[in-house]
Write a protein that holds these residues in place. Structure first.
Motif, PDB file in Angstrom:
ATOM      1  N   PRO A 276       0.685  -1.258  -0.034  1.00 49.57           N
ATOM      2  CA  PRO A 276      -0.023   0.225  -0.111  1.00 49.57           C
ATOM      3  C   PRO A 276       1.056   1.180  -0.190  1.00 49.57           C
ATOM      4  CG  PRO A 276      -0.543  -1.627   1.660  1.00 49.57           C
ATOM      5  CD  PRO A 276       0.655  -1.998   1.141  1.00 49.57           C
ATOM      6  N   ALA A 277       2.171   1.252   0.372  1.00 47.74           N
ATOM      7  CA  ALA A 277       3.062   2.431   0.254  1.00 47.74           C
ATOM      8  C   ALA A 277       3.534   2.722  -1.018  1.00 47.74           C
ATOM      9  CB  ALA A 277       4.200   2.287   1.167  1.00 47.74           C
ATOM     10  N   CYS A 278       3.378   1.709  -2.106  1.00 55.58           N
ATOM     11  CA  CYS A 278       3.896   1.828  -3.267  1.00 55.58           C
ATOM     12  C   CYS A 278       3.111   2.536  -4.428  1.00 55.58           C
ATOM     13  CB  CYS A 278       4.494   0.456  -3.814  1.00 55.58           C
ATOM     14  SG  CYS A 278       4.909   0.598  -5.679  1.00 55.58           S
ATOM     15  N   PRO A 279       3.496   3.604  -4.964  1.00 54.79           N
ATOM     16  CA  PRO A 279       2.570   4.619  -5.669  1.00 54.79           C
ATOM     17  C   PRO A 279       2.146   3.801  -6.996  1.00 54.79           C
ATOM     18  CG  PRO A 279       4.309   5.868  -5.020  1.00 54.79           C
ATOM     19  CD  PRO A 279       4.511   4.651  -4.444  1.00 54.79           C
ATOM     20  N   THR A 280       3.245   2.828  -7.856  1.00 48.75           N
ATOM     21  CA  THR A 280       2.996   2.190  -8.950  1.00 48.75           C
ATOM     22  C   THR A 280       2.151   1.077  -8.706  1.00 48.75           C
ATOM     23  OG1 THR A 280       5.003   0.938  -8.624  1.00 48.75           O
ATOM     24  CG2 THR A 280       5.342   2.983  -9.817  1.00 48.75           C
ATOM     25  N   TYR A 281       2.108   0.566  -7.687  1.00 46.77           N
ATOM     26  CA  TYR A 281       1.157  -0.767  -7.473  1.00 46.77           C
ATOM     27  C   TYR A 281       0.042  -0.030  -7.010  1.00 46.77           C
ATOM     28  CZ  TYR A 281      -0.899  -4.554  -4.869  1.00 46.77           C
ATOM     29  OH  TYR A 281      -1.980  -5.529  -4.861  1.00 46.77           O
TER      30      TYR A 281
ATOM     31  N   ASP B  51       4.513  -4.516 -10.561  1.00 48.09           N
ATOM     32  CA  ASP B  51       4.841  -3.231 -10.070  1.00 48.09           C
ATOM     33  C   ASP B  51       4.739  -2.975  -8.590  1.00 48.09           C
ATOM     34  OD1 ASP B  51       5.183  -2.312 -12.768  1.00 48.09           O
ATOM     35  OD2 ASP B  51       3.000  -2.251 -13.077  1.00 48.09           O
ATOM     36  N   SER B  52       4.770  -3.931  -7.731  1.00 47.26           N
ATOM     37  CA  SER B  52       4.955  -3.610  -6.200  1.00 47.26           C
ATOM     38  C   SER B  52       6.294  -3.522  -5.765  1.00 47.26           C
ATOM     39  CB  SER B  52       3.978  -4.756  -5.681  1.00 47.26           C
ATOM     40  OG  SER B  52       4.666  -5.898  -5.610  1.00 47.26           O
ATOM     41  N   PRO B  53       6.931  -3.316  -4.628  1.00 44.02           N
ATOM     42  CA  PRO B  53       8.223  -3.836  -3.991  1.00 44.02           C
ATOM     43  C   PRO B  53       8.190  -5.085  -4.220  1.00 44.02           C
ATOM     44  CG  PRO B  53       6.950  -2.134  -2.900  1.00 44.02           C
ATOM     45  CD  PRO B  53       6.003  -2.845  -3.828  1.00 44.02           C
ATOM     46  N   ARG B  54       7.314  -5.920  -3.436  1.00 44.89           N
ATOM     47  CA  ARG B  54       7.558  -7.242  -3.130  1.00 44.89           C
ATOM     48  C   ARG B  54       7.949  -7.916  -4.528  1.00 44.89           C
ATOM     49  NH1 ARG B  54       2.826 -10.614  -0.458  1.00 44.89           N
ATOM     50  NH2 ARG B  54       1.711  -9.958  -2.353  1.00 44.89           N
ATOM     51  N   GLY B  55       6.952  -7.643  -5.861  1.00 44.08           N
ATOM     52  CA  GLY B  55       7.084  -8.246  -6.902  1.00 44.08           C
ATOM     53  C   GLY B  55       8.486  -8.002  -7.731  1.00 44.08           C
ATOM     54  N   ARG B  56       9.040  -6.694  -7.560  1.00 40.93           N
ATOM     55  CA  ARG B  56      10.132  -6.278  -7.944  1.00 40.93           C
ATOM     56  C   ARG B  56      11.284  -6.794  -7.305  1.00 40.93           C
ATOM     57  NH1 ARG B  56       7.716  -0.556  -8.521  1.00 40.93           N
ATOM     58  NH2 ARG B  56       7.034  -0.515 -10.447  1.00 40.93           N
ATOM     59  N   ILE B  57      11.112  -7.125  -5.829  1.00 41.51           N
ATOM     60  CA  ILE B  57      12.364  -7.799  -5.337  1.00 41.51           C
ATOM     61  C   ILE B  57      12.552  -9.270  -5.626  1.00 41.51           C
ATOM     62  CG2 ILE B  57      12.731  -8.863  -3.065  1.00 41.51           C
ATOM     63  CD1 ILE B  57      11.750  -6.155  -1.633  1.00 41.51           C
TER      64      ILE B  57
ATOM     65  N   ARG C 257      11.669   4.958  -2.841  1.00 40.57           N
ATOM     66  CA  ARG C 257      11.848   4.440  -1.509  1.00 40.57           C
ATOM     67  C   ARG C 257      10.889   4.480  -0.377  1.00 40.57           C
ATOM     68  NH1 ARG C 257      18.241   5.802  -0.674  1.00 40.57           N
ATOM     69  NH2 ARG C 257      18.003   4.852   1.253  1.00 40.57           N
ATOM     70  N   GLY C 258       9.473   4.715  -0.954  1.00 36.60           N
ATOM     71  CA  GLY C 258       8.584   4.704  -0.133  1.00 36.60           C
ATOM     72  C   GLY C 258       8.312   3.336   0.644  1.00 36.60           C
ATOM     73  N   CYS C 259       8.838   2.327  -0.033  1.00 34.20           N
ATOM     74  CA  CYS C 259       8.496   0.868   0.767  1.00 34.20           C
ATOM     75  C   CYS C 259       9.421   0.724   1.485  1.00 34.20           C
ATOM     76  CB  CYS C 259       8.714   0.152  -0.498  1.00 34.20           C
ATOM     77  SG  CYS C 259      10.091   0.218  -1.678  1.00 34.20           S
TER      78      CYS C 259
ATOM     79  N   GLN D  38      16.614  -3.005   2.179  1.00 35.90           N
ATOM     80  CA  GLN D  38      17.062  -1.790   1.672  1.00 35.90           C
ATOM     81  C   GLN D  38      16.900  -1.968   0.292  1.00 35.90           C
ATOM     82  OE1 GLN D  38      21.182  -2.657   3.446  1.00 35.90           O
ATOM     83  NE2 GLN D  38      21.327  -0.476   3.878  1.00 35.90           N
ATOM     84  N   TYR D  39      15.368  -1.664  -0.007  1.00 38.55           N
ATOM     85  CA  TYR D  39      15.158  -1.474  -1.519  1.00 38.55           C
ATOM     86  C   TYR D  39      15.994  -0.795  -2.253  1.00 38.55           C
ATOM     87  CZ  TYR D  39      12.083  -1.616  -5.301  1.00 38.55           C
ATOM     88  OH  TYR D  39      11.702  -1.704  -6.733  1.00 38.55           O
ATOM     89  N   GLY D  40      16.217   0.276  -1.886  1.00 38.46           N
ATOM     90  CA  GLY D  40      17.086   1.478  -2.536  1.00 38.46           C
ATOM     91  C   GLY D  40      18.394   0.958  -3.196  1.00 38.46           C
TER      92      GLY D  40
END
Ligand code: SF4
Ligand code: SF4
Length: 462
Positions: free
Chosen positions: A61-66, A74-80, A109-111, A120-122
């Motif tokens: 929910p913190a990810c604007p593209t998701y 297009d989510s942080p989890r998916g991109r990881i 880095r909102g995730c 450390q997503y970034g």
């Protein structure tokens, strides 16, 4: 390949990522270390930036593209999952869908702050982007734009011409919808919208050039010296913000000095994966700015985030020492009080730049500075923790996604009651993106940098 599946179209789709090969965590660190070797000499291997991910999904929910697409890829989890597959060699850098979903990341880095595992997503993204750029190369548009920002003899005349045209009012007239209208709105948003005091009013109209040969001696005993990082867009389209930065710092007990030889910070290049260009620019800035003053002050959050991170980028002690001296202007002003200004009878909403709040961890200082202005009715913009869609050159490369993300931000501003006179934020990309979005939506609210408001308030204290 558990956790990812190929659709019939050949695009990679990311599943929940709930399970993965038993040995992934064992093999991933080595692969990441190999990818993360950003310097052939001095940079130590990174720790495993993505390894702590437990696929809980709190970051979604913190990810604007998701939020814009609802697509797990297009989510942080998916991109990881995609970045791990890249690091493990399970997906090649030539995979178009992998590149598409990683390119669509804003790098905001909102995730990170919402992640309970400390991923450390970034750091993971910069490694993956460098790998993709190395193998796939940059797109022609990215190459052109980044090439311009590498060369002051190209960007300075271009932005100076834009500033001159801005003075004719042309951009304000044609600003609106469509790519050209939006671009015009971005330039129109760089117009000064606050009253400002003159340099002479603070008794220090000239700001000396710091010596390139020796540490800069303080002009006034006991006052810390502050060297202004000029940047590129800030030094052409936002000179009024630099002026406000100089004036407010002088009032708050700092001696502001300047240094020649500085160049673009390299953040645009670093975010795009052009690490060689980012390093070349960073080395020139360290040479030009190191050991000239007590602090290096930045009034652009995106530049400040990378300047503080030069030690990681260059992997040298000199760069790390330089980065330790870098401060956002709000940090220095908050540390000094700030000196009480005069009143401003205004409703203002603050939108925190991603590279100030998420990358630099600077949250309270801009609010402390703005709260010092009597009469200013300050509110945080709901959704201030989310990106506006600017993200360096992202809005040029991914205009549709950038606009979808921006529309969420504009909706929050338009819904704010009572209607604010200004949106304030401390990054040029955000100022331009939000300003253009407001014009395109027909919302008559201006965007300003926080130091402009403080500068204006000092005018009212005379
Ligand atoms: S919140 Fe952290 S641990 Fe959970 S899925 Fe997102 S990155 Fe992984
Ligand atoms: S950096 Fe921003 S856009 Fe990219 S995955 Fe994280 S929250 Fe989403």
């Amino acid at each position: 390949m558990t956790g990812e599946e190929r659709s019939n179209s050949g695009r990679t789709a990311v599943g929940s990522g709930a399970s993965e090969p038993a040995d992934s965590h064992d093999r991933f660190p080595t692969a990441v270390r190999q990818l993360s070797d950003r310097s052939s000499t001095a940079v130590p291997p990174l720790p495993d930036p993505l390894a702590p991910c437990v696929h809980c999904g709190f970051c979604l929910p913190a990810c604007p593209t998701y939020l814009a697409t609802g697509d797990e890829s297009d989510s942080p989890r998916g991109r990881i999952v995609l970045m791990r597959a890249l690091a493990l060699g399970e997906l090649p850098p030539t995979d178009d869908a992998l590149a598409e979903h990683l390119d669509a990341c804003l790098g905001c880095r909102g995730c990170e702050p919402v992640c309970p595992s400390g991923v450390q997503y970034g750091r993971g993204l910069e490694i993956a982007r460098a790998r993709l750029a190395e193998v796939r190369g940059l797109t022609p548009l990215a190459r052109i734009v980044l090439g311009v920002f590498r060369r002051a003899w190209l960007w300075r005349p271009a932005f100076t011409a834009a500033r001159w045209l801005r003075g004719t009012g042309l951009f304000g007239v044609v600003a609106g919808e469509g790519r050209m209208g939006f671009a015009a709105g971005m330039v129109a948003a760089t117009t000064r919208h606050c009253e400002a005091r003159s340099d002479e009013a603070i008794g220090s109209p000239r700001h000396p050039i710091a010596s390139s040969a020796a540490p800069w001696p303080p002009r006034n005993a006991g006052r810390p010296t502050v060297l202004l990082f000029r940047g590129c867009v800030m030094d052409t389209l936002f000179t009024h913000v630099h002026d406000a930065t100089r004036r407010t710092l002088e009032i708050n007990g700092y001696d502001v000095v300047e240094a020649d030889g500085q160049v673009c910070c390299g953040a645009l290049h670093d975010h795009a994966g052009d690490v060689a260009a980012a390093k070349a620019l960073a080395e020139r800035n360290v040479r030009a700015l190191a050991d000239r003053a007590d602090y290096v002050v930045v009034d652009s959050a995106g530049c400040g985030a990378l300047l503080k991170d030069y030690g990681h980028l260059l992997g040298t002690e000199a760069a790390a020492a330089f980065g330790a001296k870098v401060r956002d202007v709000s940090e220095l002003l908050a540390a000094a009080g700030p000196v009480p200004p005069g009143p401003l009878d205004l409703d203002v909403v603050y939108d925190a730049p991603c590279h100030l709040q998420h990358a630099q961890g600077v949250h309270a200082e801009p609010l402390r500075v703005l709260s010092a202005i009597p009469g200013l009715r300050l509110r945080m913009l709901p959704g201030s923790d989310k990106c506006c869609g600017s993200a360096g050159i992202y809005s040029l490369l991914k205009p549709d996604m950038a606009r979808a993300v921006l529309d969420m931000k504009i909706a929050e501003i338009a819904a704010a009651l009572p209607r604010p006179a200004y949106v304030t934020t401390g990054n040029p990309g955000c100022l331009m993106q939000i300003g253009a979005g407001l014009r395109a939506a027909g919302v008559p609210i201006h965007v300003v940098h926080p130091v402009e408001l403080l500068d204006w308030a000092y005018l009212n204290s005379e």
